[in-house]
Design an enzyme around this catalytic site. Structure first.
Site, PDB file in Angstrom:
ATOM      1  N   HIS A 129       0.881  -1.173   0.000  1.00 55.77           N
ATOM      2  CA  HIS A 129       0.000   0.000   0.000  1.00 55.77           C
ATOM      3  C   HIS A 129       0.921   1.226   0.000  1.00 55.77           C
ATOM      4  O   HIS A 129       2.010   1.164   0.590  1.00 55.77           O
ATOM      5  CB  HIS A 129      -0.829   0.122   1.280  1.00 55.77           C
ATOM      6  N   ASP A 157       2.434   1.945   3.324  1.00 57.25           N
ATOM      7  CA  ASP A 157       3.430   1.016   3.879  1.00 57.25           C
ATOM      8  C   ASP A 157       4.854   1.470   3.570  1.00 57.25           C
ATOM      9  O   ASP A 157       5.772   1.163   4.320  1.00 57.25           O
ATOM     10  CB  ASP A 157       3.316  -0.400   3.284  1.00 57.25           C
TER      11      ASP A 157
HETATM   12  C1  XUL Z   1      -7.517  -6.520   4.564  1.00 61.61           C
HETATM   13  C2  XUL Z   1      -6.700  -6.961   3.429  1.00 61.61           C
HETATM   14  C3  XUL Z   1      -5.874  -5.915   2.782  1.00 61.61           C
HETATM   15  C4  XUL Z   1      -5.806  -6.023   1.303  1.00 61.61           C
HETATM   16  C5  XUL Z   1      -5.077  -4.889   0.643  1.00 61.61           C
HETATM   17  O1  XUL Z   1      -8.223  -7.531   5.174  1.00 61.61           O
HETATM   18  O2  XUL Z   1      -6.706  -8.115   3.073  1.00 61.61           O
HETATM   19  O3  XUL Z   1      -4.614  -5.963   3.348  1.00 61.61           O
HETATM   20  O4  XUL Z   1      -5.218  -7.214   0.907  1.00 61.61           O
HETATM   21  O5  XUL Z   1      -5.566  -3.649   0.995  1.00 61.61           O
END
Ligand code: XUL
Ligand code: CO
Length: 439
Positions: A100, A103
Site C-alpha cells: 500500500h 506502507d
Molecule cells: C484486509 C486486506 C488488505 C488487502 C489490501 O483484510 O486483506 O490488506 O489485501 O488492501
C-alpha cells in the site's frame, strides 16, 4: 547497509528428510511440475504491510516485534525498510512483493508532501528491485487507516473524502506503473456501513463504481497494462462491507458495466469470514472468468475475525492449487502472503519460519493437486455424475433445445424418477486422503 536479519540464512530446498528448520521441504523453486517451475506456478509475494511494518500491536497490547530497523526518523525508517525487504526476500527466495502507499512512506501533513515522500521511496525501491531482481505483484492505496476515512473512501458521505481517495488511488496507480506492477488491488477498506439509519446505500454504491471507473481509466491512460482486482471481504472493519464475497462483487461489477475491467483477488481468510470455503470463492471467480490473484493466508475458524495467519493447512492449499491449475495457472496474479506471524512469535527467525511454512504448504498443495489431476478419479466421478445430460432428454436440456411441453410429457411418461445416484461424499473424502497421504 548492515544486515537486518543476521540470524536468517539463505533458505533452500533440502527435501522432506532434512531436520533443518531453515530449509524448504516441499518448495523446490526450479523443479518442473507440468511444464513450469514451481517458482513460476506459485509466484510467491511478500506483503509489505505485515512483513515490514506490523509489529504485533493489537487492541489489548503494544507491539512485541521490533520493526524499527535501527532508524532515526520516519523517512530513515522508510528507506531502511526497503533494504530490509530486499534482504529478506533474497534469503527466502521470494520474487514478488505487494504494497500500500502508506506502507512504504509515512503520510505527511499534506497530500502534496506525502506524494514527494512516495516519489523518493519509490525511486529507491525501483533501484533496489533492479539490483535484487524483484517484481511488484500489485500495488494499492490505503484508504482506510487515516481518520479522514472513518466513514469510508469512495462511499463516504463527504465529497472532500471522495476527492482525497481518488487522488490517493491515482498516485498509487502511478507508483504501480513506475515499479512495473502486474496488478492493482482495490480492497474496500471501509466501503460499507454500520447502520442503514444513516446510510444512502444506493448513492454510496454509485459513488464506489464511479471511483473505480475514474481511477482504472486513468491507469490505462498512463500505460498500466496489468490486471485490476477487487478483493472481496464480508466484514471488518465495517459491519457490512459492500464487497461481501465474490458473487456480490461480480453482481456489483455487472450492474455498473465494469465486469470486463476487473478480476478478483481472493483471500482465504475473507472467504471463511463470508461463510464460504476458500475453494468456493476461487471456483466462483474461475467459472466467471474472473480468477486473478490470491491473498494466501488462513483464518482461525474458532475466531470471528481476520487473523491473517500464515497458511499451514495442506488440505486447503491442495484444493486451492487444484482451482489454480484448472484455471490454467496464474497470468498476472500470484500468491501474496497477506499474513503475519502470531503476536507471540516475535523474532526474525519466526518471520522466516512462517514464510517457510506458508511456502512449503503451498508447494505441497501444488504437488498433491497435480497428483489428483494425474490420478483422474475425482474429475471422472464428477463427469459421470452429470452423464445423464449426454444423451436423450438430458442432451436436449444441455443444448437448451427442450421445450417446457416436451419436458412435461417426458416427466409424465416417466411416472417417477427412479434413478438418483449416490453423491458418494465420504468415498471421495477418503479418496482425497489416500491421494494426499497414501504412501
Ligand atoms: C484486509 C486486506 C488488505 C488487502 C489490501 O483484510 O486483506 O490488506 O489485501 O488492501
Ligand atoms: Co488481503
Amino acid at each position: 547497509m548492515n544486515e537486518f536479519y543476521p540470524t536468517v540464512p539463505n533458505v533452500s530446498y533440502e527435501g522432506t528428510k532434512t531436520d533443518n528448520p531453515m530449509a524448504f521441504r516441499f518448495y523446490n523453486p526450479d523443479e518442473i511440475i507440468v511444464g513450469k517451475t514451481m517458482r513460476e506456478h506459485l509466484k510467491f509475494a511478500m506483503a509489505y504491510w505485515h512483513t515490514m511494518c506490523a509489529d504485533g500491536t493489537d487492541m489489548f497490547g503494544r507491539g512485541t516485534f521490533c520493526k524499527t530497523y535501527g532508524a532515526s526518523d520516519p523517512m530513515d525508517l522508510a528507506r531502511r525498510k526497503v533494504y530490509a525487504a530486499m534482504e529478506l526476500m533474497d534469503k527466502l527466495q521470494l520474487d514478488y512483493f505487494c504494497f500500500h502507499d502508506a506502507d512504504i512512506a509515512p503520510e505527511a501533513e499534506t497530500l502534496g508532501e506525502t506524494n514527494k515522500r512516495l516519489d523518493e521511496i519509490s525511486d529507491l525501491l525501483a533501484e533496489q528491485m533492479k539490483a535484487h531482481n524483484k517484481k511488484l505483484l500489485w500495488g494499492t492505496a490505503n484508504c482506510f487507516n487515516h481518520p479522514r476515512f472513518m466513514h469510508g473512501a469512495g462511499t463516504a458521505p463527504n465529497a472532500d473524502v471522495f476527492a482525497f481517495a481518488a487522488a490517493k488511488i491515482k498516485k498509487a496507480i502511478e507508483l504501480t506503473v513506475k515499479l512495473g506492477g502486474n496488478g492493482y488491488v482495490f480492497w474496500g477498506g471501509r466501503e460499507g456501513y454500520e447502520t442503514l439509519l444513516n446510510t444512502d446505500m444506493a448513492q454510496e454504491l454509485d459513488h464506489m463504481a464511479y471511483l473505480l471507473s475514474l481511477t482504472t481509466e486513468y491507469g490505462r491512460q498512463i500505460g498500466f497494462k496489468g490486471d485490476y482486482y477487487i478483493e472481496p471481504k464480508p466484514k471488518e472493519p465495517t459491519k457490512h462491507q459492500y464487497d461481501f464475497d465474490a458473487a456480490t462483487v461480480l453482481g456489483f461489477l455487472r450492474t455498473y458495466g465494469l465486469d470486463k475491467s476487473f478480476k478478483l483477488n481472493i483471500e482465504a481468510n475473507h472467504a471463511t469470514l463470508a461463510g464460504h470455503t476458500f475453494q468456493h470463492e476461487l471456483r466462483v471467480a474461475r467459472i466467471n472468468n474472473a480468477f486473478g490473484s490470491i491473498d494466501a493466508n488462513q483464518g482461525d475458524l474458532l475466531l470471528g475475525w481476520d487473523t491473517d495467519q500464515f497458511p499451514t493447512n495442506a488440505y486447503d492449499t491442495t484444493l486451492c492449487m487444484l482451482e489454480v491449475l484448472e484455471a490454467g495457472g496464474f497470468t498476472n496474479g500470484g500468491l501474496n502472503f497477506d499474513a503475519k506471524t502470531r503476536r507471540g512469535s516475535n523474532t526474525p527467525e519466526d518471520l522466516a519460519l512462517s514464510f517457510i511454512a506458508g511456502m512449503d504448504c503451498f508447494a505441497l498443495g501444488l504437488r498433491v493437486a497435480q497428483k489428483i489431476r494425474e490420478d483422474g478419479r475425482l474429475a471422472q466421478f464428477v463427469r459421470d455424475r452429470y452423464s445423464s445430460y449426454e444423451s436423450g432428454i438430458g442432451k436436449r436440456i444441455a443444448q437448451k433445445q427442450a421445450t417446457i411441453k416436451e419436458l412435461e410429457d417426458y416427466a409424465i411418461s416417466l411416472g417417477e424418477v427412479t434413478t438418483n445416484i449416490s453423491g458418494r461424499q465420504e468415498y471421495l473424502e477418503n479418496l482425497m486422503n489416500s491421494i494426499m497421504f497414501g504412501c
